[in-house]
Design a protein around this motif. Structure first.
Motif, PDB file in Angstrom:
ATOM      1  N   ASN A 333      60.435  40.493 135.918  1.00  0.00           N
ATOM      2  CA  ASN A 333      60.895  40.326 134.809  1.00  0.00           C
ATOM      3  C   ASN A 333      61.479  41.692 134.251  1.00  0.00           C
ATOM      4  O   ASN A 333      60.971  42.616 133.862  1.00  0.00           O
ATOM      5  CB  ASN A 333      59.820  39.987 133.486  1.00  0.00           C
ATOM      6  CG  ASN A 333      59.731  38.641 133.391  1.00  0.00           C
ATOM      7  OD1 ASN A 333      59.939  37.899 132.618  1.00  0.00           O
ATOM      8  ND2 ASN A 333      58.938  37.863 134.513  1.00  0.00           N
ATOM      9  N   ASP A 334      62.887  41.724 134.684  1.00  0.00           N
ATOM     10  CA  ASP A 334      63.522  43.287 134.228  1.00  0.00           C
ATOM     11  C   ASP A 334      64.379  43.234 133.098  1.00  0.00           C
ATOM     12  O   ASP A 334      64.956  42.211 132.534  1.00  0.00           O
ATOM     13  CB  ASP A 334      64.530  43.363 135.490  1.00  0.00           C
ATOM     14  CG  ASP A 334      63.352  43.402 136.893  1.00  0.00           C
ATOM     15  OD1 ASP A 334      62.253  43.324 136.545  1.00  0.00           O
ATOM     16  OD2 ASP A 334      64.020  43.349 137.989  1.00  0.00           O
ATOM     17  N   VAL A 335      64.932  44.438 133.072  1.00  0.00           N
ATOM     18  CA  VAL A 335      65.700  44.778 131.774  1.00  0.00           C
ATOM     19  C   VAL A 335      66.715  45.976 132.195  1.00  0.00           C
ATOM     20  O   VAL A 335      66.292  46.690 132.864  1.00  0.00           O
ATOM     21  CB  VAL A 335      65.000  45.178 130.317  1.00  0.00           C
ATOM     22  CG1 VAL A 335      65.962  45.660 129.540  1.00  0.00           C
ATOM     23  CG2 VAL A 335      63.931  44.132 130.199  1.00  0.00           C
ATOM     24  N   ASP A 372      70.879  54.976 129.862  1.00  0.00           N
ATOM     25  CA  ASP A 372      70.561  53.632 130.522  1.00  0.00           C
ATOM     26  C   ASP A 372      69.092  53.654 130.556  1.00  0.00           C
ATOM     27  O   ASP A 372      68.299  54.354 130.425  1.00  0.00           O
ATOM     28  CB  ASP A 372      71.185  53.692 131.977  1.00  0.00           C
ATOM     29  CG  ASP A 372      72.459  53.417 132.125  1.00  0.00           C
ATOM     30  OD1 ASP A 372      73.287  53.033 130.979  1.00  0.00           O
ATOM     31  OD2 ASP A 372      73.121  53.531 133.160  1.00  0.00           O
ATOM     32  N   ILE A 373      68.575  52.212 130.490  1.00  0.00           N
ATOM     33  CA  ILE A 373      67.279  51.852 130.761  1.00  0.00           C
ATOM     34  C   ILE A 373      67.340  50.693 131.959  1.00  0.00           C
ATOM     35  O   ILE A 373      68.092  49.529 131.623  1.00  0.00           O
ATOM     36  CB  ILE A 373      66.435  51.349 129.675  1.00  0.00           C
ATOM     37  CG1 ILE A 373      66.306  52.470 128.524  1.00  0.00           C
ATOM     38  CG2 ILE A 373      65.191  50.643 129.906  1.00  0.00           C
ATOM     39  CD1 ILE A 373      65.573  52.031 127.171  1.00  0.00           C
ATOM     40  N   GLY A 374      66.923  51.070 132.930  1.00  0.00           N
ATOM     41  CA  GLY A 374      66.645  50.096 133.968  1.00  0.00           C
ATOM     42  C   GLY A 374      65.287  49.927 134.390  1.00  0.00           C
ATOM     43  O   GLY A 374      64.563  50.594 135.003  1.00  0.00           O
ATOM     44  N   MET A 375      64.761  48.975 133.899  1.00  0.00           N
ATOM     45  CA  MET A 375      63.003  48.622 133.955  1.00  0.00           C
ATOM     46  C   MET A 375      62.813  47.501 134.900  1.00  0.00           C
ATOM     47  O   MET A 375      63.361  46.591 134.678  1.00  0.00           O
ATOM     48  CB  MET A 375      62.615  48.472 132.602  1.00  0.00           C
ATOM     49  CG  MET A 375      61.074  48.099 132.565  1.00  0.00           C
ATOM     50  SD  MET A 375      60.210  47.644 131.067  1.00  0.00           S
ATOM     51  CE  MET A 375      58.548  47.395 131.470  1.00  0.00           C
ATOM     52  N   THR A 829      75.947  48.722 141.916  1.00  0.00           N
ATOM     53  CA  THR A 829      74.879  49.314 141.563  1.00  0.00           C
ATOM     54  C   THR A 829      73.644  49.010 142.683  1.00  0.00           C
ATOM     55  O   THR A 829      73.765  47.872 143.008  1.00  0.00           O
ATOM     56  CB  THR A 829      74.157  49.048 140.262  1.00  0.00           C
ATOM     57  OG1 THR A 829      75.419  49.138 139.032  1.00  0.00           O
ATOM     58  CG2 THR A 829      72.883  49.554 139.916  1.00  0.00           C
ATOM     59  N   ALA A 830      72.835  49.793 143.084  1.00  0.00           N
ATOM     60  CA  ALA A 830      71.776  49.785 144.070  1.00  0.00           C
ATOM     61  C   ALA A 830      70.605  50.135 143.520  1.00  0.00           C
ATOM     62  O   ALA A 830      70.239  50.314 142.276  1.00  0.00           O
ATOM     63  CB  ALA A 830      72.333  50.628 145.336  1.00  0.00           C
ATOM     64  N   ILE A 831      69.551  50.286 144.229  1.00  0.00           N
ATOM     65  CA  ILE A 831      68.332  50.725 143.870  1.00  0.00           C
ATOM     66  C   ILE A 831      68.274  52.002 143.014  1.00  0.00           C
ATOM     67  O   ILE A 831      69.189  52.951 143.170  1.00  0.00           O
ATOM     68  CB  ILE A 831      67.342  50.708 145.091  1.00  0.00           C
ATOM     69  CG1 ILE A 831      65.854  51.056 144.556  1.00  0.00           C
ATOM     70  CG2 ILE A 831      67.549  51.978 145.937  1.00  0.00           C
ATOM     71  CD1 ILE A 831      64.880  50.999 145.806  1.00  0.00           C
ATOM     72  N   SER A 832      67.567  51.968 141.831  1.00  0.00           N
ATOM     73  CA  SER A 832      67.381  53.251 141.061  1.00  0.00           C
ATOM     74  C   SER A 832      68.726  53.559 140.195  1.00  0.00           C
ATOM     75  O   SER A 832      68.939  54.599 140.168  1.00  0.00           O
ATOM     76  CB  SER A 832      66.838  54.327 141.793  1.00  0.00           C
ATOM     77  OG  SER A 832      65.418  54.136 142.103  1.00  0.00           O
ATOM     78  N   LEU A 833      69.484  52.421 140.259  1.00  0.00           N
ATOM     79  CA  LEU A 833      70.842  52.595 139.493  1.00  0.00           C
ATOM     80  C   LEU A 833      71.733  53.505 140.049  1.00  0.00           C
ATOM     81  O   LEU A 833      72.699  54.068 139.665  1.00  0.00           O
ATOM     82  CB  LEU A 833      70.419  53.018 137.889  1.00  0.00           C
ATOM     83  CG  LEU A 833      69.984  52.092 137.013  1.00  0.00           C
ATOM     84  CD1 LEU A 833      69.710  52.656 135.728  1.00  0.00           C
ATOM     85  CD2 LEU A 833      70.149  50.768 137.088  1.00  0.00           C
TER      86      LEU A 833
END
Length: 908
Positions: A333-335, A372-375, A829-833
Motif C-alpha cells: 500500500n504505497d503513496v 516528493d514523498i515516496g512511501m 523512475t526506479a527504486i528510491s525515486l
C-alpha cells in the motif's frame, strides 16, 4: 529584397502578434499594418492555428516549428507536450499516462532547453529538462521550437530550444474576456479504494488596453483537477533456469489512482507611451500537486520462491506457463506525492534611440521547488521468510508482456495479511525490521538572468542590421535526498515473529487486482498510518554510505557575449535573407558535496567542494534563398552546446569497503564530476519549404549533428591506500572507482518531411477538410571511447510519424490526431525515486475531438459560446518498457485507459 510575399491573411496574423520569438521579433514583416483599410476575412479555430503557425515558420530566419493557439486560452491539445509531439521531428515520452518530456530530432530531454518569453526556465526535474505538464496550455499563446539556433538565442541546445510565449496585450489590440470549463473522466473507473475517476479543468482570461492603447494588461488563471488511473504489470527481471530458458524472476503488479491538481496564474503588463520606448513585465506561476495511491503485490518467483518455479510450457526460450511453488507474497500500500511550484518573472525594456539605433534590456528570474514523498508500506502473512502462510501461484504469459495468475489465499483478509516485514528486505536495526520505507527528496532551482543588447539598422546595405550584446545568468540547483527505513513501534525485537493487524480506522474498501487474476488485496491508508506516528524512522544516510552522497548543490555563472548580422540582399537575382554571428560563452561552475566512507564499520562524512571554468566559441549562420516564388531553400550551420547533467556535476565522492574473496577487490568508489565539460556538436541543416497557400505547405529537411564528445561513467582501478586507512593490512589496496567523464563523440543524422493542406483549395465540396502530416527518420552512432561499442542515445526513436485529419466549417469542428514513435531508450523512475534508462516499445497514441461554435449559428444570445468533446488515448495504447533485446522481457506494462472531456468555452 524579398520577392516572396505572404498573403494579406498571413501578414495580418503575423502583425497580430505572431513574432517568431522573444529573440527574433524583428523578423516579422510589419508592413501589413501599413494599410488599415484592408479587410481581412476572420478565420478561427483549427485553421487559424495552422495559418499562424505557418506564418511563424516561413517568416523565421532559422529552421523552426510552431504551435499557435486556436483562440484565447485554447491551444490545440490539452497539454503543451502533446501539442509539441505532433511537430515534425519532435516526440514525447508519457509519464503516468500524460506527455511529460520531449525529444527533438532524436535528442532526449538532456539535449533540449525550454524558455518562457526567451528566458531559460528552472526545472523541478533532477536535471535541466523541463517537465511541460507544469505549464497550463490555457495560459500560453504559442510555442516555437528552434531546430537551428542563431547568435541571439541565449539558451540554445544541441537538440533544440522550445520557447513558450505568452500573449502581448497591446499587440492583441482589443478587450477580450474568455472562460472555459471541462469535465473529465477516465474509463478504467476508480481503481483504488477512496479514489475518483472524474475531475475538471477551468480557465479564465482577461485582456484589455487603456490610456489610448499605451497600457495593456493580460490576466489569466487556470485550474486542473485531473484523474488518472493505471493498471501496471511490473517484472523484477528474467533469469535463466537450469535449462537456459528465461523465467520470471518476480513481479510487482499494482493499480495506481492519481489526482493531479494544478493552478496556474499569468499576468502581463505592457506600457508603450510613444514610438521610442516600450516596457513589459510578465509573471507566470504554477502550483502542481500529484497525489498517487498504489496498491498491489510483490510476487517472488525464480528469485525468492521457496519451492521455485515449475515450468509447464516453454515457447522460444521463455517459460510462458507454470506454477510458483511456496510463494510468500508481499501486499503493498504505497503513496507517491509530489508538490511543485514554478515561478517565472521577466521585465523587458526596448528603446528606439533614432532610426538606426535600438537598445534592449531584459531581466529575468525563474524558480522551481519540488518536494516528493515516496512511501512504501509492507504487509504479508508473517515477519521474515519461512514464517507465514505460502501460496502456489499459477501464471500464464498473455503475449503482450503481462501475465495472468491464479491464487489460493485471500489477500484482502486483514486476519491473514498483517503489517510487518514479510521478506526481510532490510535490517537497519536488526533482522527483518524494514516494515516500510519513505523517500523525501527536495529540489530547489533558481535561475537569474540579465541581457543587454543593442542593434544598428543600416539605411541601405546587404547587411540589414547588426545586433550585439551580453547575457549573464546565475543558476543554483540543490537536491536534498532524505530516506528512512520504517519499523513498527510495536516491534522491539523481543518477539521476532511480531506482526500487526491493520487498525480498523485505517482500513479502506478492498482494491481489485482482477486485471491479472489476483482478486482483491487489503487496502489501508498507509500515509495516515505513518503521519499518526506508528513507525520508528531510521535515516538511511546514517547506515548506508551510498545514500550519504545523494545530496548536492551545483552552481553556474555564465556570461555570453554575442554579435549577429542579419542579411537582406540578392545573390544572382535570388533573394537572400538570413543571419550570421558568434557567441563567446564563459562558464564558471562549482559544486558543494560530500565525501563519505566506512571506517571500521562506521560511516564518516566530510564536506567536499570542486569548481571549474571554461570558454567556448559558438559560430552560426542561417541563410534563406527564395529559389522561386513562395519556395525557400534554407542552409544552416552552427556549433552548439548543451550543458552536462547537473546531477552528474556534483562534488560527491563515496567509498565503500566490503570483503569480496572472489575478486579480491574490497574497495569500491564512485563520484560525480564538477570538471565535466558540456556536450558540443557541429550541426548542419538543409531545408526546402514550399508554401503554396495560406494554409498549405510542404517541407523537407535533412540534418547532421557531429557530436564532439559524450558523457559516460568510467570505471578505473586505483590504489586506495592514500585515500582511506586500510581495513586490514593484508588487503589488496587496489579497488574499482567509477566517475562521470567526457568521452568520445559520434553523430546523429536524420531526415524530416511535413505536409499541410486545406482540401478546399482544390474543390468547394471539400471546403473545411484538411490534413497535417509529418514524419522523420533518425539514426546515430555514439561511442564512449574509441574502442567501445556504439551506445544508444536516450530519447532517440528511429522513426516518428504524425497525422491529423480535420473538418471545420459553419461552426462545426472535428479532428482525429495520431502520433507514432518507434522503440527508444527512455528515462523512468526506479527504486528510491532514482532515474533509470530502459527500452521503451513503439507506440501509437490517438486523440479525437468534436465541437461546435455557436457564433456561426446566427443566435445572438449564444455568440462567443463553443462546446467541445475530446477523447485522449482513444485506442487505449499501453506504455511498455522491456529489458535486454527480447521485447517479451517486459519491465513495465502500463494500461492507462481513455480520458473523456466535455466542456464549453465562452468569449466576448
Amino acid at each position: 529584397m524579398l520577392l516572396f510575399k505572404p498573403s494579406l491573411l498571413s501578414l495580418a496574423l503575423a502583425a497580430a502578434g505572431a513574432s517568431v520569438s522573444a529573440y527574433a521579433a524583428d523578423e516579422v514583416d510589419t508592413t501589413a499594418t501599413a494599410d488599415e483599410n484592408i479587410e481581412v476575412i476572420q478565420v478561427t479555430g483549427i485553421r487559424r492555428s495552422l495559418q499562424e503557425s505557418q506564418s511563424l515558420k516561413m517568416s523565421s530566419s532559422s529552421i523552426v516549428e510552431a504551435i499557435s493557439a486556436e483562440d484565447i486560452g485554447k491551444l490545440p491539445d490539452v497539454s503543451i507536450a502533446e501539442s509539441l509531439a505532433r511537430l515534425p521531428g519532435v516526440s514525447a515520452q508519457r509519464l503516468d499516462g500524460r506527455a511529460n518530456v520531449i525529444s527533438i530530432r532524436g535528442m532526449g530531454p538532456d539535449f533540449t532547453t525550454a524558455t518562457l518569453n526567451g528566458r531559460e526556465q528552472a526545472s523541478v526535474n533532477d536535471n535541466r529538462g523541463v517537465e511541460f505538464d507544469q505549464y497550463p496550455s490555457e495560459l500560453l499563446n504559442r510555442v516555437v521550437v528552434y531546430k537551428t539556433p542563431d547568435a541571439t538565442v541565449m539558451a540554445q541546445a544541441i537538440g533544440g530550444t522550445v520557447d513558450m510565449q505568452t500573449i502581448s496585450p497591446l499587440t492583441h489590440g482589443e478587450q477580450t474576456f474568455a472562460v472555459g470549463v471541462r469535465g473529465e473522466m477516465n474509463d478504467l473507473g476508480a481503481l483504488n479504494a477512496g479514489s475518483s475517476d472524474s475531475g475538471y479543468r477551468g480557465s479564465i482570461s482577461y485582456i484589455d488596453q487603456f490610456a489610448d492603447d499605451t497600457i495593456g494588461i493580460a490576466l489569466g488563471y487556470a485550474r486542473m483537477m485531473s484523474p488518472n488511473q493505471e493498471e501496471r504489470w511490473q517484472a523484477w527481471g528474467y533469469p535463466e533456469d537450469s535449462a537456459g530458458n528465461s523465467v520470471l524472476g518476480g513481479a510487482k503488479p499494482f493499480v495506481r489512482s492519481s489526482e493531479l491538481e494544478r493552478d496556474g496564474v499569468l499576468a502581463v503588463f505592457e506600457y508603450a507611451p510613444n514610438d521610442f520606448y516600450q516596457t513589459k513585465v510578465d509573471l507566470y506561476y504554477s502550483k502542481f500537486t500529484d497525489d498517487q495511491r498504489l496498491r498491489g503485490i510483490e510476487i517472488p518467483a525464480a528469485w525468492g520462491a521457496n519451492g521455485g518455479v515449475e515450468a509447464t510450457k516453454i515457447e522460444n526460450g521463455l517459460v510462458t506457463e507454470g506454477v510458483i511453488r511456496g510463494a510468500e507474497v508481499v501486499v503493498r500500500n504505497d503513496v507517491n506525492k509530489r508538490d511543485a511550484e514554478s515561478l517565472s518573472v521577466g521585465w523587458n525594456n526596448k528603446f528606439q534611440i533614432n532610426d538606426n539605433w535600438n537598445v534592449e534590456a531584459d531581466i529575468g528570474l525563474s524558480k522551481a521547488e519540488r518536494t516528493d514523498i515516496g512511501m512504501e508500506s509492507y504487509s504479508g502473512t508473517g515477519r521474515g521468510t519461512g514464517v507465514g502462510a505460502v501460496d502456489d501461484l499459477g501464471f500464464k504469459y498473455n503475449g503482450d508482456g503481462s501475465y495472468n495468475f491464479t491464487h489460493n489465499l485471500d489477500y484482502s483478509d486483514p486476519n491473514v495479511i498483517k503489517l510487518g516485514d514479510p521478506l526481510g528486505w532490510g535490517s537497519p536495526i536488526d533482522a527483518n525490521t524494514q516494515d516500510g520505507f519513505i523517500n523525501k527528496p527536495e529540489i530547489e532551482d533558481e535561475l537569474k538572468s540579465f541581457r543587454l543588447a543593442a542593434e544598428y539598422v543600416f539605411d541601405s546595405s546587404a547587411i540589414r542590421s547588426i545586433k550585439f550584446g551580453v547575457n549573464y545568468t546565475e543558476r543554483e540547483k540543490t537536491k536534498l535526498d532524505k530516506g528512512y527505513f520504517l519499523t513498527l513501534k510495536g516491534y522491539d525485537g523481543s518477539d521476532p515473529n511480531y506482526v500487526m493487524t491493520v487498525p480498523e480506522q485505517y482500513i479502506l474498501g478492498a482494491t481489485s487486482l482482477d486485471f491479472f487474476g489476483m482478486g482483491n488485496v487489503l487496502s489501508y491508508d498507509s500515509l495516515a498510518f505513518y503521519n499518526d506516528g506508528n513507525y520508528i524512522e531510521t535515516d538511511v544516510a546514517d547506515v548506508d554510505a551510498s545514500r550519504a552522497v545523494n545530496s548536492w548543490d551545483v552552481s553556474e555563472d555564465v556570461t555570453t557575449a554575442f554579435v549577429m548580422a542579419t542579411l537582406d540582399t540578392d545573390v544572382y537575382d535570388i533573394p537572400l535573407t538570413g543571419n550570421f554571428g558568434i557567441q563567446a560563452v564563459q562558464t564558471d561552475q562549482s559544486s558543494n558535496g560530500t565525501a563519505s566512507t566506512l571506517e571500521n564499520g562506521q560511516l564518516v562524512t566530510n564536506a567536499n567542494f570542486d569548481s571549474a571554468s571554461y570558454t567556448e566559441w559558438l559560430p552560426s549562420f542561417n541563410l534563406g534563398f527564395e529559389v522561386a516564388e513562395s519556395q525557400i531553400l534554407r542552409v544552416s550551420a552552427a556549433r552548439t552546446l548543451t550543458r552536462s547533467r547537473m546531477d552528474q556535476m556534483n562534488a560527491n565522492i563515496g567509498y565503500n569497503y566490503e570483503e569480496n574473496p572472489t575478486t579480491g577487490v574490497n574497495w569500491t568508489g564512485n563520484a560525480g564530476n564538477t570538471q565535466l565539460r558540456p556536450w558540443l556538436a557541429r550541426q548542419y541543416d538543409i531545408s526546402y519549404e514550399n508554401y503554396f497557400s495560406d494554409q498549405g505547405y510542404f517541407a523537407l529537411a535533412v540534418f547532421y549533428k557531429d557530436l564532439e564528445n559524450y558523457t559516460y561513467k568510467q570505471t578505473s582501478f586505483i590504489d586506495f591506500t592514500d585515500i582511506v586507512p586500510p581495513q586490514n593490512p593484508t588487503d589488496n589496496p587496489i579497488g574499482s572507482f567509477e566517475q562521470w567523464q567526457n568521452g568520445q563523440g559520434g553523430y546523429v543524422q536524420g531526415i524530416e518531411a511535413s505536409f499541410s493542406m486545406d482540401f478546399g483549395m482544390w474543390a468547394s465540396v471539400l471546403e473545411g477538410f484538411g490534413t497535417v502530416l509529418s514524419g522523420s527518420y533518425n539514426e546515430s552512432e555514439v561511442k564512449e571511447t574509441a574502442d567501445s561499442e556504439p551506445t544508444t542515445l536516450p530519447g532517440l526513436s528511429e522513426k516518428t510519424f504524425n497525422a491529423t485529419v480535420y473538418y471545420e466549417n459553419s461552426g462545426f469542428e472535428a479532428r482525429v490526431s495520431s502520433r507514432y514513435r518507434s522503440d527508444f531508450l527512455g528515462e523512468v523512475t526506479a527504486i528510491s525515486l532514482t532515474r533509470q534508462n530502459v527500452n521503451v516499445k513503439a507506440e501509437t497514441v490517438v486523440d479525437a475531438q468534436i465541437g461546435y461554435d455557436f457564433s456561426e449559428s446566427g443566435i445572438d444570445a449564444l455568440y462567443g459560446l463553443s462546446v467541445l468533446f475530446q477523447v485522449n488515448n482513444l485506442t487505449n495504447e499501453p506504455f511498455t518498457s522491456y529489458t535486454g533485446d527480447d521485447a517479451r522481457h517486459v519491465r513495465d506494462y502500463q494500461n492507462y485507459g481513455r480520458n473523456f472531456m466535455l466542456g464549453a468555452n465562452y468569449k466576448f
